[in-house]
Design a protein around this motif. Structure first.
Motif, short mmCIF file in Angstrom:
data_model
loop_
_atom_site.label_atom_id
_atom_site.label_comp_id
_atom_site.label_asym_id
_atom_site.label_seq_id
_atom_site.Cartn_x
_atom_site.Cartn_y
_atom_site.Cartn_z
N SER A 84 -6.76 -6.19 6.33
CA SER A 84 -6.05 -5.22 5.49
C SER A 84 -4.54 -5.43 5.51
O SER A 84 -3.82 -4.89 4.67
N TRP A 89 -3.60 -5.65 -2.41
CA TRP A 89 -5.05 -5.56 -2.65
C TRP A 89 -5.53 -6.70 -3.55
O TRP A 89 -6.61 -7.24 -3.35
N SER A 133 -13.74 -2.13 -2.27
CA SER A 133 -12.59 -1.46 -1.63
C SER A 133 -11.28 -1.93 -2.26
O SER A 133 -10.38 -1.12 -2.50
N GLU A 137 -8.69 0.35 -4.39
CA GLU A 137 -7.27 0.43 -4.04
C GLU A 137 -6.40 0.13 -5.24
O GLU A 137 -5.28 0.66 -5.37
#
Length: 226
Positions: A84, A89, A133, A137
């Motif tokens: 992360s 992203w 995910s 984002e």
């Protein structure tokens, strides 16, 4: 008369086999896949490798399709996804898909399995969850993210399969195709003749064209947020 000093020989001519399990079956199928490609795996061949009958495998896997799904998932265990903390992203999404592509390049059998098999297992779920995910984002809606993840995976799998199938064939298909385009009649095919260089442009090693395709898919997803 029996000789009391004579040793009693066991009828067993080889060491005891390891007990069957789904893990051993999948690992064996995966090794066959690496050596012989997708043509090298079947319930019968896996059973032969394990010195057992095909019917024994059905205790642990329902059918050949399920076995392929588990083999694909086993191969995806080698996939390293970005953390992360690694970029935005979008950068993480593209890097993950690039890593997926390279894994399919390195294990050619996986490329075909990824096109013909429904993902099943924790490693497949991990990749899908990562893509969803990243899209979440980026502000993508639920439906667009779900459909977009499927589109990304199909694009990567088809790109990898084309690459490895041509490589395995041993023929330089790209040169033949390029030569045929170079020789088209400009009167009949004016646009092909004028774009003959652009049609084959894009640095393959740098994956310039592949990344462009990812960008096109992403921009389409971002424009259809509902």
């Amino acid at each position: 008369m029996m000789n009391p000093t004579r040793g009693i020989k066991s009828r067993r001519t080889r060491p005891a086999k390891d007990p069957l399990s789904r893990e051993i079956i999948v690992q064996t199928a995966y090794e066959l896949l690496k050596k012989q490609g997708i043509q090298g795996i079947s319930m019968r061949r896996v059973a032969k490798e394990l010195d057992t009958g095909p019917s024994s495998l059905y205790v642990y896997v329902k059918n050949f399709q399920e076995l392929c799904a588990f083999v694909l998932d086993y191969g995806l265990g080698q996939l390293v996804l970005p953390t992360s903390a690694e970029g935005s992203w979008k950068e993480r999404l593209f890097d993950a898909l690039d890593a997926y592509l390279m894994l399919l390049f390195e294990q050619p059998g996986l490329a075909e399995l990824s096109l013909t098999t429904i993902p099943m297992g924790t490693n497949s779920l991990r990749l899908i969850e990562f893509i969803l995910s990243a899209l979440y984002e980026g502000g993508v809606s639920s439906k667009a993210a779900a459909w977009g993840a499927d589109l990304f995976l199909f694009y990567v799998s088809s790109t990898a399969f084309e690459h490895v199938s041509w490589k395995q064939d041993g023929n330089d298909h790209m040169s033949v195709i390029k030569q045929s385009f170079q020789m088209v009649n400009p009167v009949h095919y004016p646009l092909i003749a004028s774009l003959k260089e652009e049609l084959f442009s894009g640095d393959t090693e740098a994956k310039e064209r592949f990344r462009w395709g990812l960008e096109v898919i992403l921009q389409g997803i971002l424009k259809t947020r509902h």
